[in-house]
Design a protein around this motif. Structure first.
Motif, PDB file in Angstrom:
ATOM      1  N   LYS A   1       0.425  -1.337   0.028  1.00  0.00           N
ATOM      2  CA  LYS A   1       0.200  -0.386  -0.010  1.00  0.00           C
ATOM      3  C   LYS A   1       1.353   1.170  -0.166  1.00  0.00           C
ATOM      4  O   LYS A   1       1.771   1.148   0.897  1.00  0.00           O
ATOM      5  N   ILE A   2       0.266   2.248  -0.386  1.00  0.00           N
ATOM      6  CA  ILE A   2       0.693   3.623  -0.802  1.00  0.00           C
ATOM      7  C   ILE A   2       0.109   3.937   0.247  1.00  0.00           C
ATOM      8  O   ILE A   2      -0.483   4.900   0.063  1.00  0.00           O
ATOM      9  N   LEU A   3       0.644   5.475   1.033  1.00  0.00           N
ATOM     10  CA  LEU A   3       0.557   6.579   1.686  1.00  0.00           C
ATOM     11  C   LEU A   3       1.204   7.751   1.352  1.00  0.00           C
ATOM     12  O   LEU A   3       2.530   7.750   1.215  1.00  0.00           O
ATOM     13  N   THR A   4       0.448   8.693   1.238  1.00  0.00           N
ATOM     14  CA  THR A   4       1.576  10.017   1.581  1.00  0.00           C
ATOM     15  C   THR A   4       1.581  11.193   2.466  1.00  0.00           C
ATOM     16  O   THR A   4       0.679  11.382   2.903  1.00  0.00           O
ATOM     17  N   ARG A   5       2.497  11.707   2.230  1.00  0.00           N
ATOM     18  CA  ARG A   5       2.962  12.599   4.286  1.00  0.00           C
ATOM     19  C   ARG A   5       2.912  13.706   3.473  1.00  0.00           C
ATOM     20  O   ARG A   5       4.008  14.434   2.170  1.00  0.00           O
ATOM     21  N   ASP A   6       3.278  14.823   3.835  1.00  0.00           N
ATOM     22  CA  ASP A   6       3.061  16.448   4.014  1.00  0.00           C
ATOM     23  C   ASP A   6       5.108  16.797   3.711  1.00  0.00           C
ATOM     24  O   ASP A   6       5.928  16.160   4.453  1.00  0.00           O
ATOM     25  N   THR A   7       4.873  17.121   2.714  1.00  0.00           N
ATOM     26  CA  THR A   7       6.766  17.282   2.170  1.00  0.00           C
ATOM     27  C   THR A   7       7.450  18.316   3.385  1.00  0.00           C
ATOM     28  O   THR A   7       8.404  18.053   3.516  1.00  0.00           O
ATOM     29  N   GLU A   8       6.701  19.069   4.167  1.00  0.00           N
ATOM     30  CA  GLU A   8       7.360  20.057   5.471  1.00  0.00           C
ATOM     31  C   GLU A   8       6.984  19.110   6.491  1.00  0.00           C
ATOM     32  O   GLU A   8       7.487  19.530   7.725  1.00  0.00           O
TER      33      GLU A   8
ATOM     34  N   ASN B   1      -3.244  13.551   1.380  1.00  0.00           N
ATOM     35  CA  ASN B   1      -4.044  12.846   0.066  1.00  0.00           C
ATOM     36  C   ASN B   1      -5.131  13.349  -0.720  1.00  0.00           C
ATOM     37  O   ASN B   1      -4.929  15.298  -1.171  1.00  0.00           O
ATOM     38  N   ASN B   2      -4.933  13.576  -2.377  1.00  0.00           N
ATOM     39  CA  ASN B   2      -5.060  13.877  -3.634  1.00  0.00           C
ATOM     40  C   ASN B   2      -4.198  15.426  -3.513  1.00  0.00           C
ATOM     41  O   ASN B   2      -5.003  15.774  -4.446  1.00  0.00           O
ATOM     42  N   LYS B   3      -3.154  15.261  -3.358  1.00  0.00           N
ATOM     43  CA  LYS B   3      -1.799  16.391  -3.289  1.00  0.00           C
ATOM     44  C   LYS B   3      -0.667  15.760  -2.932  1.00  0.00           C
ATOM     45  O   LYS B   3      -0.650  14.594  -2.778  1.00  0.00           O
ATOM     46  N   THR B   4       0.713  16.492  -3.997  1.00  0.00           N
ATOM     47  CA  THR B   4       1.648  16.360  -4.066  1.00  0.00           C
ATOM     48  C   THR B   4       2.090  15.896  -2.121  1.00  0.00           C
ATOM     49  O   THR B   4       2.531  16.658  -1.803  1.00  0.00           O
ATOM     50  N   GLY B   5       3.127  14.757  -2.682  1.00  0.00           N
ATOM     51  CA  GLY B   5       3.688  13.946  -1.105  1.00  0.00           C
ATOM     52  C   GLY B   5       4.350  13.219  -1.168  1.00  0.00           C
ATOM     53  O   GLY B   5       4.890  12.793  -2.211  1.00  0.00           O
ATOM     54  N   GLY B   6       5.264  13.192   0.162  1.00  0.00           N
ATOM     55  CA  GLY B   6       6.254  12.532   0.364  1.00  0.00           C
ATOM     56  C   GLY B   6       5.161  10.559  -0.312  1.00  0.00           C
ATOM     57  O   GLY B   6       4.694  10.394   1.186  1.00  0.00           O
ATOM     58  N   ILE B   7       5.797   9.880  -0.903  1.00  0.00           N
ATOM     59  CA  ILE B   7       5.988   8.120  -0.604  1.00  0.00           C
ATOM     60  C   ILE B   7       6.139   7.652   0.218  1.00  0.00           C
ATOM     61  O   ILE B   7       7.329   7.268   0.793  1.00  0.00           O
ATOM     62  N   ASN B   8       5.466   7.145   1.438  1.00  0.00           N
ATOM     63  CA  ASN B   8       5.499   5.699   1.915  1.00  0.00           C
ATOM     64  C   ASN B   8       5.095   4.833   1.522  1.00  0.00           C
ATOM     65  O   ASN B   8       3.636   4.857   0.792  1.00  0.00           O
ATOM     66  N   VAL B   9       5.682   3.845   1.468  1.00  0.00           N
ATOM     67  CA  VAL B   9       5.106   2.413   1.173  1.00  0.00           C
ATOM     68  C   VAL B   9       5.198   1.695   2.238  1.00  0.00           C
ATOM     69  O   VAL B   9       5.893   1.733   3.319  1.00  0.00           O
TER      70      VAL B   9
END
Length: 327
Positions: free
Chosen positions: A259-266, A273-281
């Motif tokens: 599964k892929i989650l995304t984290r806030d770049t800051e 979600n639904n915005k550019t972020g760092g990929i967490n696997v």
């Protein structure tokens, strides 16, 4: 923890995934010393971790400095990442190669069906020229499992590959050509194709051989050069034991145990979600290492099932994650 492995590859839904993920988290907290230290520095109370969204993700850079492996195992082999001369490469110590084989074989079948339906051609020169590539290990096994006499690796012999592609097309054979991006571009500069029976799958990376391109630009060139309507992609890395695949437009999906989650770049500890972020696997097949990894890739999760890759962090380390002092 071998009793949990069948459960990993039997996941059917989100409830199954969360149940198994929490069991894997507790096991890795107990037996993976680096991960435990990281969680402790974050002051994580494991008794309060009751959802995957509370699980800490280990920065992928730690694989360059530390042995990320469960204390109750010993490595059978070690995969290493590619890198420029003098750079520090990642090392992924593998306690049980059969788990990796189960993961990539079931993953391929999940997306493409029986591997024996394909002739598999591999154009992976930069990977073949070094030791310890997990990608070469995977493709070599798939080539053998395909049982096709024409399956095989190609290093720099593009003329032989062109001849093979022409023969397979003429025979109407279902073919998969998997290649590193720069080598596929080299191939279509040498000859243009009009392929009807061949899937083109790029694994990413110019490896310093060409200027980096954004995915849409790369895929446009490959589609024109190979005469195909879609370009497939594989998303994997040295530190993982599972792969995500994209069949068109750079939109990836994962097998049931990934599964892929995304984290806030800051703020690396806040998910978006639904915005550019760092990929967490989350890669549950990575049970004897670390299944929860914060990568240096940037992407967007489209929904609960799909994601796209947008690029990489500019800085060498993931912001906010350098908590551990290396001994």
């Amino acid at each position: 923890m071998t009793s949990l492995i069948p459960s990993i590859f039997s996941i059917k839904n989100q409830t199954d995934f969360q149940d198994v993920a929490l069991q894997v988290f507790r096991y890795q907290y107990k037996y993976c010393a680096v991960y435990k230290k990281y969680c402790d520095l974050l002051k994580i109370n494991i008794d309060t971790v009751d959802t995957i969204y509370k699980i800490p993700f280990l920065p992928i850079t730690f694989f360059k400095e530390m042995a990320i492996i469960s204390s109750d195992t010993v490595p059978e082999t070690t995969f290493t990442s590619s890198g420029t001369t003098g750079s520090v490469t990642s090392k992924h110590h593998i306690a049980d190669t059969t788990i990796y084989e189960t993961s990539f074989k079931k993953g391929f079948e999940f997306y493409y069906g029986n591997v024996q339906d394909f002739t598999i051609l591999a154009l992976l020169p930069s990977y073949l020229e070094r030791e310890g590539s997990s990608l070469v290990y995977m493709v070599d096994a798939l080539i053998k499992d395909s049982k096709a006499a024409d399956s095989g690796f190609y290093l720099n012999n593009l003329d032989a590959l062109i001849e093979k592609l022409d023969a397979l097309e003429l025979a109407g054979k279902k073919t998969l050509l998997i290649g590193v991006s720069y080598a596929l571009l080299d191939l279509i500069e040498k000859r243009k194709f009009a392929l009807q029976h061949t899937i083109i799958m790029e694994t990413g990376g110019m490896k310093g051989r060409r200027k980096e391109l954004i995915k849409p630009a790369l895929h446009a060139l490959l589609k024109e050069g190979f005469g195909t309507s879609n370009i497939h992609s594989e998303y994997g890395m040295t530190e993982l034991l599972s792969q995500a695949y994209s069949k068109e437009d750079g939109v990836f999906s994962c097998p049931p145990w990934m599964k892929i989650l995304t984290r806030d770049t800051e703020d690396p500890f806040t998910l978006v979600n639904n915005k550019t972020g760092g990929i967490n696997v989350i890669d549950l097949a990575n049970i004897y290492s670390c299944s929860f990894i914060a990568t240096q890739d940037l992407g967007v999760t489209k929904d609960n099932e799909h994601f796209t890759i947008m690029g990489r962090f500019d800085n060498s380390d993931i912001r906010g994650c350098n908590l551990m002092v290396l001994d």
